[in-house]
Design an enzyme around this catalytic site. Structure first.
Site, mmCIF file in Angstrom:
data_model
loop_
_atom_site.group_PDB
_atom_site.id
_atom_site.type_symbol
_atom_site.label_atom_id
_atom_site.label_comp_id
_atom_site.label_asym_id
_atom_site.label_seq_id
_atom_site.Cartn_x
_atom_site.Cartn_y
_atom_site.Cartn_z
ATOM 1 N N TYR A 47 -1.478 -13.380 1.225
ATOM 2 C CA TYR A 47 -2.103 -12.830 2.427
ATOM 3 C C TYR A 47 -2.328 -13.939 3.452
ATOM 4 O O TYR A 47 -2.133 -13.742 4.657
ATOM 5 C CB TYR A 47 -3.448 -12.180 2.087
ATOM 6 C CG TYR A 47 -3.375 -11.005 1.134
ATOM 7 C CD1 TYR A 47 -2.196 -10.302 0.923
ATOM 8 C CD2 TYR A 47 -4.518 -10.589 0.443
ATOM 9 C CE1 TYR A 47 -2.144 -9.221 0.060
ATOM 10 C CE2 TYR A 47 -4.476 -9.510 -0.426
ATOM 11 C CZ TYR A 47 -3.290 -8.842 -0.616
ATOM 12 O OH TYR A 47 -3.248 -7.774 -1.476
ATOM 13 N N ARG A 92 -9.878 4.345 -6.132
ATOM 14 C CA ARG A 92 -10.911 5.225 -5.579
ATOM 15 C C ARG A 92 -12.072 5.402 -6.555
ATOM 16 O O ARG A 92 -13.150 5.846 -6.175
ATOM 17 C CB ARG A 92 -10.309 6.594 -5.239
ATOM 18 C CG ARG A 92 -9.300 6.586 -4.102
ATOM 19 C CD ARG A 92 -8.659 7.953 -3.966
ATOM 20 N NE ARG A 92 -7.698 8.049 -2.874
ATOM 21 C CZ ARG A 92 -6.429 7.690 -2.950
ATOM 22 N NH1 ARG A 92 -5.960 7.190 -4.086
ATOM 23 N NH2 ARG A 92 -5.622 7.827 -1.914
ATOM 24 N N ARG A 146 -0.350 -9.518 -3.703
ATOM 25 C CA ARG A 146 -0.812 -10.492 -4.693
ATOM 26 C C ARG A 146 0.276 -10.805 -5.716
ATOM 27 O O ARG A 146 0.276 -11.872 -6.323
ATOM 28 C CB ARG A 146 -2.073 -9.971 -5.376
ATOM 29 C CG ARG A 146 -3.245 -9.816 -4.403
ATOM 30 C CD ARG A 146 -4.555 -9.539 -5.123
ATOM 31 N NE ARG A 146 -5.642 -9.348 -4.183
ATOM 32 C CZ ARG A 146 -6.317 -10.340 -3.595
ATOM 33 N NH1 ARG A 146 -6.004 -11.587 -3.856
ATOM 34 N NH2 ARG A 146 -7.303 -10.070 -2.757
ATOM 35 N N ASP A 191 -13.609 8.333 0.728
ATOM 36 C CA ASP A 191 -12.216 8.679 0.964
ATOM 37 C C ASP A 191 -12.126 9.972 1.786
ATOM 38 O O ASP A 191 -12.243 9.953 3.008
ATOM 39 C CB ASP A 191 -11.510 8.799 -0.386
ATOM 40 C CG ASP A 191 -10.027 9.061 -0.265
ATOM 41 O OD1 ASP A 191 -9.435 8.700 0.761
ATOM 42 O OD2 ASP A 191 -9.453 9.636 -1.206
ATOM 43 N N LEU A 197 -5.817 -2.328 2.144
ATOM 44 C CA LEU A 197 -6.271 -2.830 0.852
ATOM 45 C C LEU A 197 -7.413 -1.956 0.343
ATOM 46 O O LEU A 197 -7.933 -1.103 1.074
ATOM 47 C CB LEU A 197 -6.750 -4.278 1.011
ATOM 48 C CG LEU A 197 -5.694 -5.283 1.483
ATOM 49 C CD1 LEU A 197 -6.367 -6.603 1.860
ATOM 50 C CD2 LEU A 197 -4.637 -5.495 0.417
ATOM 51 N N ILE A 199 -0.042 4.093 1.195
ATOM 52 C CA ILE A 199 -0.235 4.843 2.435
ATOM 53 C C ILE A 199 0.597 4.287 3.582
ATOM 54 O O ILE A 199 0.885 4.984 4.554
ATOM 55 C CB ILE A 199 -1.735 4.859 2.828
ATOM 56 C CG1 ILE A 199 -1.999 5.779 4.025
ATOM 57 C CG2 ILE A 199 -2.221 3.449 3.133
ATOM 58 C CD1 ILE A 199 -1.673 7.223 3.776
ATOM 59 N N ALA A 256 0.814 -1.214 0.000
ATOM 60 C CA ALA A 256 0.000 0.000 0.000
ATOM 61 C C ALA A 256 0.848 1.265 0.000
ATOM 62 O O ALA A 256 1.841 1.373 0.730
ATOM 63 C CB ALA A 256 -0.919 -0.007 1.218
ATOM 64 N N LYS A 274 -9.241 3.470 7.337
ATOM 65 C CA LYS A 274 -10.580 3.980 7.137
ATOM 66 C C LYS A 274 -10.828 4.150 5.632
ATOM 67 O O LYS A 274 -9.852 4.342 4.871
ATOM 68 C CB LYS A 274 -10.803 5.274 7.919
ATOM 69 C CG LYS A 274 -9.926 6.449 7.469
ATOM 70 C CD LYS A 274 -10.573 7.250 6.376
ATOM 71 C CE LYS A 274 -9.553 7.878 5.481
ATOM 72 N NZ LYS A 274 -9.993 8.071 4.122
#
Length: 415
Positions: free
Chosen positions: A79, A188, A58, A200, A95, A35, A33, A118
């Site tokens: 995972y 998104r 993945r 978001d 994810l 973030i 990710a 979140k």
């Protein structure tokens, strides 16, 4: 001033590395990710009781590149392999939204603590399943936290200390991302994976309003959205404006845009207006009264370490009680930037370069270790109420609720 700004922002991205305890909490990251470096990997460097131990994606090659880039020692093939690894104590899930429920359930059922980005899940029905999971009520249950990171920041605590929720008549949250910052192929904009701007940046606005009013919205009275066009899903909003009605009669408004002109781009901001309230003042003539109307503006919400400013403006009047004739009026203003608890006389750990994610990590570790966590902890009830409010907004928008990626019956019984 400029030096402090530059130094703080540099060191927040390049913090000192501390020595780890003998048995730190070992985190595994699901997905490579974008973030995660800001939200966990960098903050973990300054926490003696946290180690970023493993990552799985993945694509194994992508995971290896990610691990090398961020100094993660272990790469796992899937995972599932990460969740089955006995050395992994906690899992960070960032994810796509539509996969949150499945992998949070699997992680919890493997006994892993979960830090869940979140929005926690896709809709309120999913939230009911996750946050009412019987496993979470058992003795020594794993810890689950929705990562509403700004709740833990000293800036937010100071801002909320300036708010009187019962007296708020209007509040707004504005978040404008510059045009081109979010590609049309970004997740998104993937409806199947529960994308959309309200999910978001809008979720920050909704959670902020719920805190400011200290209550849950009764109704979404208006919601207008725009979509970005192909290849983005026609059911994923890129711009939104919504109004929410709260029990005290106040109105909260959120506005966000993924395609704002660069000249109009600005850090997320909040404005709050209070109704006039009477101030006790024994020095007044009995026929007079003193009233105040407070306005609070918070610039830099969500990016407080980079820059923040909170302006509190109190407009006072002394007036006659019988006819409200104004005898005297004046304004008091306080402008404050907050970068540590020390600055607001709160005895809590922190450094000026800690981001909200680092404050969040501090409390997550406290919970896992069985220590007292901060009052800002995001409870299961809070996360459930948040998704109900998000659903309310999407329902009014006409775009419909975000879909469940995997049938709930399957998730409830087989993961």
């Amino acid at each position: 001033m400029v030096f402090n700004f530059l130094h703080r922002n540099w060191v927040s991205g390049n913090p000192p590395v501390v020595q780890k305890t003998e048995n730190p909490i070992r985190f595994g990251i699901l997905g490579a990710a974008k973030i995660a470096p800001s939200a966990l990997i960098v903050p973990a460097r300054t926490h003696p009781d946290v180690e970023i131990y493993a990552v799985a994606a993945r694509d194994r090659e992508k995971a290896e590149t990610y691990a090398k880039q961020h100094g993660i020692p272990v790469v796992l093939d899937s995972y599932e392999a990460l969740l089955e690894n006995p050395k992994v104590d906690a899992v960070y899930i960032a994810l796509p939204n539509g996969l949150h429920l499945e992998w949070a359930l699997k992680a919890l059922r493997h006994g892993k603590h979960v830090l869940l980005e979140k929005p926690s899940v896709s809709n309120a029905e999913e939230a009911e399943l996750l946050f009412n999971l019987p496993l979470l009520k058992e003795p020594n249950a794993p810890i689950l936290l929705e990562a509403v990171h700004y709740y833990f920041d000293p800036t937010w605590k100071y801002f909320m200390s300036q708010i009187r929720p019962a007296d708020v008549v209007y509040a707004s949250h504005i978040a404008l991302a510059p045009k081109g910052a979010i590609a049309l192929t970004d997740i998104r904009y993937n409806h199947e994976l529960s994308g959309g701007a309200i999910m978001d940046i809008g979720s920050y606005g909704i959670s902020a309003l719920r805190s400011i009013f200290a209550s849950e919205p009764e109704e979404c009275t208006e919601c207008e959205t725009k979509t970005a066009g192909a290849p983005a899903s026609h059911l994923c909003d890129s711009e939104y404006t919504a109004k929410l009605k709260f029990p005290n009669g106040g109105v909260g408004e959120i506005h966000g845009n993924y395609n704002s002109p660069w000249l109009k781009f600005r850090l997320p901001s909040i404005k709050v207006e209070h109704r006039e309230t009477v101030v006790d003042d024994e020095s007044l003539d009995p026929s007079h009264e003193k009233i105040v109307i407070r306005k609070v503006t918070f610039s830099g919400h969500m990016f407080a370490t980079m820059h923040n400013r909170i302006d509190t403006e109190d407009n006072y009047q002394v007036r006659r009680k019988d006819n409200h004739q104004i005898i005297k009026k004046w304004t008091q203003k306080v402008q404050k930037g907050v970068h540590s608890f020390h600055e607001i006389n709160i005895n809590e750990p922190g450094e000026v370069y800690w981001k909200s994610y680092r404050y969040q990590l501090e409390q997550f570790v406290n919970k896992v270790r069985g220590r007292k966590a901060d009052a800002a902890w995001v409870s299961a009830e809070n996360s459930l109420a948040q998704m109900k409010a998000v659903d309310m907004v999407y329902q009014k928008s006409g775009l419909g609720l975000r879909p469940t990626h995997t049938p709930l019956a399957v998730l409830a019984n087989k993961v």
